[in-house]
Design an enzyme around this catalytic site. Structure first.
Site, PDB file in Angstrom:
ATOM      1  CB  CYS A  74     -33.117  34.146 -37.091  1.00 11.04           C
ATOM      2  SG  CYS A  74     -33.448  33.949 -38.846  1.00 11.04           S
ATOM      3  N   GLY A 118     -30.029  20.181 -34.064  1.00 15.90           N
ATOM      4  CA  GLY A 118     -30.928  20.673 -35.115  1.00 15.90           C
ATOM      5  C   GLY A 118     -30.854  19.809 -36.356  1.00 15.90           C
ATOM      6  NE  ARG A 119     -27.332  22.747 -39.382  1.00 12.38           N
ATOM      7  CZ  ARG A 119     -26.174  23.329 -39.585  1.00 12.38           C
ATOM      8  NH1 ARG A 119     -25.865  23.748 -40.797  1.00 12.38           N
ATOM      9  NH2 ARG A 119     -25.322  23.505 -38.593  1.00 12.38           N
ATOM     10  CD  GLN A 162     -37.216  29.862 -31.403  1.00 10.14           C
ATOM     11  OE1 GLN A 162     -37.476  29.716 -32.592  1.00 10.14           O
ATOM     12  NE2 GLN A 162     -36.034  29.576 -30.885  1.00 10.14           N
ATOM     13  CG  HIS A 191     -26.025  27.996 -33.551  1.00 13.65           C
ATOM     14  ND1 HIS A 191     -26.558  28.389 -34.747  1.00 13.65           N
ATOM     15  CD2 HIS A 191     -25.072  27.074 -33.838  1.00 13.65           C
ATOM     16  CE1 HIS A 191     -25.962  27.720 -35.726  1.00 13.65           C
ATOM     17  NE2 HIS A 191     -25.051  26.930 -35.200  1.00 13.65           N
ATOM     18  CE  LYS A 197     -31.723  27.274 -31.319  1.00 14.24           C
ATOM     19  NZ  LYS A 197     -31.559  28.022 -32.586  1.00 14.24           N
TER      20      LYS A 197
HETATM   21  C1  LIG Z   1     -33.832  25.586 -42.252  1.00 18.54           C
HETATM   22  C2  LIG Z   1     -33.548  26.029 -40.839  1.00 18.54           C
HETATM   23  C3  LIG Z   1     -34.578  26.565 -40.072  1.00 18.54           C
HETATM   24  C4  LIG Z   1     -34.329  26.983 -38.751  1.00 18.54           C
HETATM   25  N1  LIG Z   1     -35.369  27.482 -38.001  1.00 18.54           N
HETATM   26  C5  LIG Z   1     -35.129  27.863 -36.705  1.00 18.54           C
HETATM   27  C6  LIG Z   1     -36.183  28.326 -35.850  1.00 18.54           C
HETATM   28  O1  LIG Z   1     -37.364  28.394 -36.204  1.00 18.54           O
HETATM   29  N2  LIG Z   1     -35.845  28.699 -34.584  1.00 18.54           N
HETATM   30  C7  LIG Z   1     -34.559  28.605 -34.106  1.00 18.54           C
HETATM   31  O2  LIG Z   1     -34.300  28.926 -32.950  1.00 18.54           O
HETATM   32  N3  LIG Z   1     -33.561  28.153 -34.886  1.00 18.54           N
HETATM   33  C8  LIG Z   1     -33.819  27.774 -36.155  1.00 18.54           C
HETATM   34  N4  LIG Z   1     -32.792  27.267 -36.905  1.00 18.54           N
HETATM   35  C9  LIG Z   1     -31.470  27.043 -36.271  1.00 18.54           C
HETATM   36  C10 LIG Z   1     -31.387  25.637 -35.654  1.00 18.54           C
HETATM   37  O3  LIG Z   1     -32.374  25.444 -34.672  1.00 18.54           O
HETATM   38  C11 LIG Z   1     -30.030  25.384 -34.980  1.00 18.54           C
HETATM   39  O4  LIG Z   1     -29.845  26.329 -33.970  1.00 18.54           O
HETATM   40  C12 LIG Z   1     -28.869  25.482 -35.953  1.00 18.54           C
HETATM   41  O5  LIG Z   1     -29.121  24.751 -37.138  1.00 18.54           O
HETATM   42  C13 LIG Z   1     -27.585  24.950 -35.292  1.00 18.54           C
HETATM   43  O6  LIG Z   1     -27.768  23.658 -34.789  1.00 18.54           O
HETATM   44  P1  LIG Z   1     -27.296  22.364 -35.643  1.00 18.54           P
HETATM   45  O7  LIG Z   1     -25.863  22.628 -36.039  1.00 18.54           O
HETATM   46  O8  LIG Z   1     -27.462  21.214 -34.685  1.00 18.54           O
HETATM   47  O9  LIG Z   1     -28.195  22.294 -36.837  1.00 18.54           O
HETATM   48  C14 LIG Z   1     -33.019  26.864 -38.210  1.00 18.54           C
HETATM   49  C15 LIG Z   1     -31.996  26.326 -39.003  1.00 18.54           C
HETATM   50  C16 LIG Z   1     -32.240  25.910 -40.294  1.00 18.54           C
HETATM   51  C17 LIG Z   1     -31.108  25.322 -41.099  1.00 18.54           C
END
Ligand SMILES: Cc1cc2nc3c(=O)[nH]c(=O)nc-3n(C[C@H](O)[C@H](O)[C@H](O)COP(=O)(O)O)c2cc1C
Length: 314
Positions: free
Chosen positions: A96, A220-221, A66, A164, A135
């Site tokens: 982001c 993600g989380r 990415q 997202h 994304k």
């Molecule tokens: C600490 C942290 C780091 C993240 N780093 C990235 C990243 O490098 N690239 C990206 O596309 N999204 C990043 N995200 C977003 C997550 O990939 C994801 O889109 C977001 O948390 C929503 O999904 P979830 O509710 O399943 O966590 C990050 C989120 C967090 C909390």
């Protein structure tokens, strides 16, 4: 309907060590996105990104690199770099939410600039044969911003757009906006992946029912908080394996030893594992108490004792 599960990248968490250990002990994820590559003025790819994408670190899994940028030159530079490594697809982060990023017109701060997006995609498609996927959040200020970007995105052969379902200025607060996501489905010809707040089998099912045309989901989380979640979704079960904590323990020890070897000194490993436990603790009956135990452990021995105690009680 069979579904595809993708691991949504978390910078600082889902690097190659995590991905490989995760895949070995839990499985259930079809494709992993690597955390973004970002530049700091110079066109040099940081060592940590290089290590993360090295093919020998990613032999067992399907990984998609990415980038986060608002510059066509940076994009093209990374395309060259990853193509040399053998990757065929590059994912572009327009999600982001952090002000440091969005104020510079990157991440979700770029969604309100369709012409800039057009310029970059135009050069990338003219000058390379890389497969591009996106994304995105739905905007920074409001979820209509993305609707002005779709007509441009629709003119390119993108592989997919993962959304997202939040806007940038929410950061991580307030929950997903499902009406706005529905509007996205109706407003583009591209294949959409759903992302946001999938933290249980029930939640995934709720999203499947609400959006019957979606068959790709990014987690993600929720995947760090409960690493069994993807395989439980795939097996359509809410029952954990009998040896749940044993498996978790082995996974934990694997990443602990690898990070301990890679990081120097007791403070970095403490901070690294503490970061993970902010998520892991959510799987335990008392998340706050669990996390507190980890935070209080001030040396490696105390940390190991805290982990043993936490896992004994489950
Ligand atoms: C600490 C942290 C780091 C993240 N780093 C990235 C990243 O490098 N690239 C990206 O596309 N999204 C990043 N995200 C977003 C997550 O990939 C994801 O889109 C977001 O948390 C929503 O999904 P979830 O509710 O399943 O966590 C990050 C989120 C967090 C909390």
């Amino acid at each position: 309907m069979s579904i595809t599960l993708l691991s949504s990248p978390l910078q600082g968490f889902t690097d190659f060590r995590f991905r490989n250990a995760f895949n070995h002990y839990f499985g259930g994820i079809d494709t992993f996105y690597a955390p973004y590559i970002r530049f700091n003025n110079k066109l040099v790819i940081k060592n940590s990104y290089q290590r993360d994408l090295k093919l020998e670190h990613n032999t067992e899994l399907e990984v998609i690199p990415q980038i986060m940028t608002n510059s066509a030159d940076e994009f093209l530079f990374v395309v060259d770099y990853i193509q040399e490594l053998g990757y065929k697809e590059l994912n572009w982060n327009l999600g982001c939410p952090y002000p440091m990023v969005t104020k510079r017109g990157m991440g979700s701060g770029l969604i309100c600039e369709p012409e800039k997006i057009n310029h970059i995609l135009n050069r990338v498609h003219k000058e390379t044969d890389i497969l591009v996927s996106m994304k995105m959040r739905m905007g920074y200020e409001n979820p209509e911003e993305i609707l002005d970007v779709f007509p441009i995105l629709d003119t390119y052969p993108l592989k997919n757009i993962a959304i997202h379902a939040l806007i940038g200025k929410q950061l991580y607060k307030g929950g997903v906006n499902l009406e706005a996501f529905q509007k996205c489905i109706e407003s583009t010809k591209h294949k959409l992946y759903y992302n946001g707040d999938i933290t249980s089998v029930a939640k995934l099912k709720e999203m499947q029912t609400r959006f019957p045309s979606i068959d790709h989901f990014m987690i993600g989380r929720g995947l760090i908080a409960d690493p069994f979640l993807p395989s439980m979704i795939k097996n359509n079960t809410t029952t954990y394996p009998e040896n749940r904590w044993e498996i978790f323990r082995e996974f934990h020890d694997t990443i602990y030893h690898q990070y301990d070897e890679a990081l120097s000194g007791p403070t970095p490993i403490k901070m690294k594992m503490q970061g993970f436990w902010e998520y892991f603790s959510q799987s335990f009956s008392n998340p706050q108490k669990t996390f507190k135990k980890i935070k209080k452990a001030n040396n490696p021995r105390a940390y190991q004792q805290a982990v043993a105690e936490i896992l004994k009680n489950g």
